[in-house]
Design a protein around this motif. Sequence first.
Motif, PDB file in Angstrom:
ATOM      1  N   GLY A 248       0.817  -1.194   0.000  1.00 47.92           N
ATOM      2  CA  GLY A 248       0.000   0.000   0.000  1.00 47.92           C
ATOM      3  C   GLY A 248       0.859   1.254   0.000  1.00 47.92           C
ATOM      4  N   SER A 249       0.228   2.402   0.135  1.00 45.79           N
ATOM      5  CA  SER A 249       0.976   3.660   0.077  1.00 45.79           C
ATOM      6  C   SER A 249       2.027   3.728   1.187  1.00 45.79           C
ATOM      7  CB  SER A 249       0.016   4.837   0.172  1.00 45.79           C
ATOM      8  OG  SER A 249      -0.770   4.747   1.358  1.00 45.79           O
ATOM      9  N   ALA A 250       1.675   3.266   2.387  1.00 43.95           N
ATOM     10  CA  ALA A 250       2.639   3.292   3.491  1.00 43.95           C
ATOM     11  C   ALA A 250       3.795   2.353   3.204  1.00 43.95           C
ATOM     12  CB  ALA A 250       1.952   2.906   4.793  1.00 43.95           C
ATOM     13  N   GLY A 251       3.507   1.167   2.667  1.00 43.89           N
ATOM     14  CA  GLY A 251       4.558   0.213   2.351  1.00 43.89           C
ATOM     15  C   GLY A 251       5.491   0.741   1.281  1.00 43.89           C
ATOM     16  N   LEU A 252       4.936   1.391   0.251  1.00 42.28           N
ATOM     17  CA  LEU A 252       5.772   1.946  -0.821  1.00 42.28           C
ATOM     18  C   LEU A 252       6.648   3.057  -0.297  1.00 42.28           C
ATOM     19  CD1 LEU A 252       3.178   1.998  -3.764  1.00 42.28           C
ATOM     20  CD2 LEU A 252       5.087   0.431  -3.452  1.00 42.28           C
ATOM     21  N   VAL A 253       6.107   3.930   0.551  1.00 45.06           N
ATOM     22  CA  VAL A 253       6.913   5.020   1.122  1.00 45.06           C
ATOM     23  C   VAL A 253       8.023   4.439   1.992  1.00 45.06           C
ATOM     24  CG1 VAL A 253       6.881   6.971   2.706  1.00 45.06           C
ATOM     25  CG2 VAL A 253       5.077   6.710   1.000  1.00 45.06           C
ATOM     26  N   THR A 254       7.688   3.417   2.784  1.00 41.94           N
ATOM     27  CA  THR A 254       8.692   2.801   3.645  1.00 41.94           C
ATOM     28  C   THR A 254       9.813   2.173   2.827  1.00 41.94           C
ATOM     29  OG1 THR A 254       6.965   2.329   5.267  1.00 41.94           O
ATOM     30  CG2 THR A 254       9.027   1.131   5.495  1.00 41.94           C
TER      31      THR A 254
END
Length: 254
Positions: A248-254
């Motif tokens: 998800g967006s959080a995983g991609l940013v991380t």
Amino acid sequence: MSRTALRIAVLIAVILAIGSFFLFDLGRFLSLDFVRDRQAALESFRSGRPLLAVGIYAAVYIAAAALSLPGAAILTLVGGALFGLIWGTIIVSFASTIGATLAFLLGRFLFRDAVQRRFGGAMQSLNDGIERDGPLYLFMIRLVPVFPFFVVNLAMSLTPIRVIPFFVVSQIGMLPGTAVYVNAGTQLARIDSLGGILSPGVIGAFALLGLFPLLATWIVRGVKRRKVLRGWSRPASFDRNLIVIGAGSAGLVT
């Protein structure tokens, strides 16, 4: 004679040659049926005058490739049928590369200045690819037959690539496909009945024809991967202190 007049004269000659090919239906001579119907006579001529046979075949192949006429694949199969795998591959390899280089030179002489002047923006990505990757860009296009070779010849003629790299890379890049088609041609020459179609040699040759694009794609991906990682040494072991689960967006940013 001015350069413009010479271009017009060459363009007229090319148009007349291509028009004559279709007007007189010369394509009927560039077919496996023509070779099969006259196989005995052609083999006798090749045995009696091998150098002349090679010269005539190579001249026809070069002319067809230089003028971007249809039938290159059939001619390659015919080369295998007439000259066998080794000599057929050698003859076709040089004939096809010489013809492609002549088509390249014709395209550059007739169209490059006008196309770059009028469609420079549309050509920018192709120019950038040549500037960035050089001969490797052409090699990958040659190896994976996504585009017809006459399109590649014309497109490359509009770029800054030089003639000698074009010739050398084209010969190397087209060699695997040439060998596959010539091998298929050697098997076609041996079919003398419906049962021959089911022989292991014929089945294997055409299976190789179908698998070659997949193998070529795999090779190109490997070359690209090595190019991206060039200059970096692979560590003996990998450390990690964070594992991300999910995309998800959080995983991609991380």
